[in-house]
Design a protein around this motif. Structure first.
Motif, PDB file in Angstrom:
ATOM      1  N   UNK A 191      52.890  23.140-114.856  1.00 52.69           N
ATOM      2  CA  UNK A 191      52.353  23.297-116.392  1.00 52.69           C
ATOM      3  C   UNK A 191      52.618  22.427-117.422  1.00 52.69           C
ATOM      4  N   UNK A 192      53.361  21.347-117.237  1.00 47.26           N
ATOM      5  CA  UNK A 192      53.676  20.379-118.381  1.00 47.26           C
ATOM      6  C   UNK A 192      53.430  19.075-117.780  1.00 47.26           C
ATOM      7  N   UNK A 193      53.256  18.698-116.572  1.00 45.84           N
ATOM      8  CA  UNK A 193      53.309  17.171-116.310  1.00 45.84           C
ATOM      9  C   UNK A 193      51.836  16.504-116.733  1.00 45.84           C
ATOM     10  N   UNK A 194      50.745  17.101-116.718  1.00 42.64           N
ATOM     11  CA  UNK A 194      49.686  16.549-117.611  1.00 42.64           C
ATOM     12  C   UNK A 194      49.847  16.162-118.922  1.00 42.64           C
ATOM     13  N   UNK A 195      50.381  17.137-119.507  1.00 45.95           N
ATOM     14  CA  UNK A 195      50.889  17.047-121.030  1.00 45.95           C
ATOM     15  C   UNK A 195      51.808  15.888-121.113  1.00 45.95           C
ATOM     16  N   UNK A 196      52.817  15.862-120.413  1.00 43.94           N
ATOM     17  CA  UNK A 196      53.614  14.817-120.367  1.00 43.94           C
ATOM     18  C   UNK A 196      53.423  13.495-120.255  1.00 43.94           C
ATOM     19  N   UNK A 197      52.340  13.392-119.126  1.00 44.23           N
ATOM     20  CA  UNK A 197      51.750  12.021-118.927  1.00 44.23           C
ATOM     21  C   UNK A 197      50.854  11.454-120.120  1.00 44.23           C
ATOM     22  N   UNK A 198      50.022  12.515-120.559  1.00 47.15           N
ATOM     23  CA  UNK A 198      49.396  12.038-121.809  1.00 47.15           C
ATOM     24  C   UNK A 198      49.918  11.671-122.895  1.00 47.15           C
ATOM     25  N   UNK A 199      51.190  12.269-122.967  1.00 42.19           N
ATOM     26  CA  UNK A 199      51.847  11.866-124.394  1.00 42.19           C
ATOM     27  C   UNK A 199      53.076  10.824-124.000  1.00 42.19           C
ATOM     28  N   UNK A 200      53.132  10.169-122.735  1.00 42.37           N
ATOM     29  CA  UNK A 200      54.078   9.180-122.684  1.00 42.37           C
ATOM     30  C   UNK A 200      53.299   8.003-122.196  1.00 42.37           C
ATOM     31  N   UNK A 201      53.753   6.839-122.942  1.00 43.63           N
ATOM     32  CA  UNK A 201      53.045   5.396-122.975  1.00 43.63           C
ATOM     33  C   UNK A 201      53.413   4.954-121.347  1.00 43.63           C
ATOM     34  N   UNK A 202      52.482   4.614-120.548  1.00 43.88           N
ATOM     35  CA  UNK A 202      52.781   3.923-119.137  1.00 43.88           C
ATOM     36  C   UNK A 202      52.491   2.561-119.365  1.00 43.88           C
ATOM     37  N   UNK A 203      53.399   1.648-119.108  1.00 46.58           N
ATOM     38  CA  UNK A 203      52.937   0.159-119.476  1.00 46.58           C
ATOM     39  C   UNK A 203      52.319  -0.091-120.829  1.00 46.58           C
ATOM     40  N   UNK A 204      52.878   0.691-121.571  1.00 45.89           N
ATOM     41  CA  UNK A 204      52.424   0.401-123.206  1.00 45.89           C
ATOM     42  C   UNK A 204      51.081   1.040-123.547  1.00 45.89           C
ATOM     43  N   UNK A 205      50.630   1.894-122.803  1.00 41.44           N
ATOM     44  CA  UNK A 205      49.342   2.481-122.903  1.00 41.44           C
ATOM     45  C   UNK A 205      49.212   3.985-122.754  1.00 41.44           C
ATOM     46  N   UNK A 206      48.520   4.614-123.601  1.00 44.55           N
ATOM     47  CA  UNK A 206      48.467   5.990-123.304  1.00 44.55           C
ATOM     48  C   UNK A 206      47.185   6.309-122.578  1.00 44.55           C
ATOM     49  N   UNK A 207      47.185   7.421-121.738  1.00 40.48           N
ATOM     50  CA  UNK A 207      46.196   7.896-120.669  1.00 40.48           C
ATOM     51  C   UNK A 207      45.260   9.013-121.527  1.00 40.48           C
ATOM     52  N   UNK A 208      44.202   9.165-121.382  1.00 42.42           N
ATOM     53  CA  UNK A 208      43.142  10.441-121.853  1.00 42.42           C
ATOM     54  C   UNK A 208      43.426  11.559-121.142  1.00 42.42           C
ATOM     55  N   UNK A 209      43.123  12.609-121.380  1.00 41.90           N
ATOM     56  CA  UNK A 209      43.436  14.098-120.948  1.00 41.90           C
ATOM     57  C   UNK A 209      42.984  14.016-119.440  1.00 41.90           C
TER      58      UNK A 209
END
Length: 511
Positions: free
Chosen positions: A315-333
């Motif tokens: 339930x929360x992994x997509x939300x966590x990923x979109x709100x956590x910078x990966x290599x300094x960049x944020x991903x879209x939904x």
């Protein structure tokens, strides 16, 4: 000899699609063909259940685009453009908590409904029961999405719809495991059900991809399309699913016959045995009686904590990923939803691996506990190092999915089927749905608690959320300690017997 009345009853209970196939073929279908149909139909059925269950996690960032953890997101125009302005009432200050409440409502009703579904499933035609559940699930999943076009901003509308969706979702798991348990014997059950249980991850992946794709057209489409799909699969199931061999008039192959008839006593003649078993099958096993089956309670409480971890990711992994910078960049939904599917890819590998290992070792508890303990360092590394680069994130997500979903898949499939046909039941197979409901229903309470706690804890720190998950994984392993010790002791005794008598055959370990 054939009984005309029994043959007539069997014809009446045959699914319409099976009758159509036999009419076209001008002969009855073989036992192996029925098994293949059962595997395919139940796989598609529960994959569609999970696809509709996954959609809410994908649309969360569209409903609540604000990050609870990084004030930069709240002021950044670029991130605001990526995530959108949200959907009232979920885009307010307490939006994350409201989304957690939706998860709780869904999973609470789901877990309670699971106990009743198992009880009902052992007492009625599972083909009809599953069809009702799938059509109802599709209807209320679609009603959630209709709130987008109807411009509904009332929280309680979405709450009630999610609760009713959870109620119909609860019909799925006890029923499909019961059907599989009636068609497949214990031999290689762990491997077969490990592969078959990939439907959970395939459903999550397809649900994520479908919901992510339609998100750009409006989050309502991300709910309605999977809702329509499960209704279609439900009608397909109604047409083709043979509930058990007796309902379609086929005899079981020798390799697929359950173990318990022969264990009742070698000196008793087979006709007497069969008559006795058929009499016992007339009455389904009670709820409290099922709890007393050895191994049910430890595995049920282990699954409570295992599903707490798994469903928090669900339930929360997509939300966590979109709100956590990966290599300094944020991903879209959409990108976050697509990336989160790799967790389920790891889950497919974990389910198959856990089933195969448990078959080879003949040790369900040892396998499940080992995977849960391995999940602890996997969770730690994913939280602390997953953000450093996309490659590391993908690798760690796959490993975490493997160790988190491996024992969850094993317990809800092979272990539930084993305990539902435990030798203490003396051949009564009508405990399958009830035992499955007890184990998965208890686990689903944990599945409700995990996302709820995450909704509140994540507003303070995601590190605290991962600490909670690591503790839960550890406790899940602890609940199997007594069974692990018993399995190790049995293995030790078998090895010592082997030293004194290499000819003697080692006994089967019952969980």
């Amino acid at each position: 000899m054939s009984d005309p009345e029994n043959n007539q009853d069997r014809t009446n209970t045959k699914p319409p699609g099976i009758r159509l196939l036999e009419c076209a073929k001008k002969s009855t279908l073989s036992y192996k063909t029925h098994q293949a149909i059962v595997l395919i139909i139940t796989f598609l059925a529960y994959a569609s259940y999970h696809a509709t269950r996954k959609t809410t996690s994908i649309i969360k960032s569209s409903l609540d685009p604000e990050s609870p953890e990084n004030s930069f997101l709240q002021s950044s125009k670029a991130i605001s453009w990526l995530l959108g302005s949200g959907w009232a009432p979920f885009n307010g200050e307490n939006g994350t908590a409201l989304l957690g409440d939706l998860d709780l409502a869904f999973l609470f009703v789901y877990s309670i409904g699971m106990f009743f579904s198992g009880h009902i499933g052992d007492r009625m035609n599972l083909r009809i029961f599953l069809t009702i559940g799938m059509v109802g699930t599709g209807l209320f999943t679609s009603l959630f999405g209709i709130g987008y076009w109807a411009n509904i901003h009332v929280f309680y509308y979405y709450l009630v719809v999610q609760m009713l969706a959870g109620l119909f979702q609860s019909t799925g798991w006890p029923s499909v495991v019961s059907v599989i348990g009636k068609w497949f014997g214990k031999s290689k059950r762990g491997l077969i059900m490990g592969v078959w249980n990939a439907h959970t991850s395939i459903g999550n992946i397809s649900g994520s991809l479908i919901a992510s794709y339609f998100l750009k057209y409006g989050w309502g489409w991300s709910m309605v399309v999977p809702g329509v799909m499960i209704i279609f699969v439900g009608l397909l199931l109604f047409m083709f699913l043979p509930v058990d061999p007796e309902s379609v008039g086929v005899d079981k192959d020798e390799n697929d016959k359950p173990d318990f008839p022969e264990k009742l006593g070698a000196e008793v003649t087979k006709p007497l045995l069969i008559g006795k078993i058929n009499i016992e099958k007339e009455s389904a096993v009670g709820f409290l009686e099922a709890w007393k089956i050895p191994g049910v309670a430890p595995f049920a409480f282990c699954l409570f904590f295992a599903k707490l971890v798994a469903y928090t990711f669900l339930y929360w992994l997509p939300f966590y990923i979109s709100h956590t910078a990966i290599d300094g960049e944020y991903l879209s939904d959409e990108a976050a939803g697509n990336l989160s599917t790799l967790f389920d890819v790891g889950g497919v590998v974990g389910g198959i691996l856990a089933g195969h290992i448990s078959d080879r070792l003949n040790a369900r508890a040892i396998t499940a506990a080992s995977f849960m303990y391995c999940a602890i360092p996997a969770l730690y590394f994913y939280r602390n190092y997953g953000h450093t680069s996309m490659t590391i994130n993908i690798i760690l997500m796959l490993i975490t999915g493997m160790f988190v979903n491996g024992p969850y898949a094993l317990i809800t499939t092979a272990v539930s089927a084993d305990l539902g046909t435990h030798r203490s039941l003396k051949g009564n197979s009508r405990a399958l749905a009830t035992v499955t409901a007890i184990i998965d229903g208890t686990g689903s309470i944990g599945a409700a608690v995990g996302p709820l706690l995450t909704g509140y804890i994540s507003t303070q720190s995601w590190s605290a959320v991962f600490s909670m998950l690591m503790v839960a994984a550890f406790v899940a392993g602890l609940f199997l300690t007594r069974l692990v010790v018993a399995e190790i002791a049995t293995k030790w005794q078998d090895s010592r017997r082997g030293l004194t008598s290499s000819i003697r055959r080692s006994p089967t370990v019952e969980v």
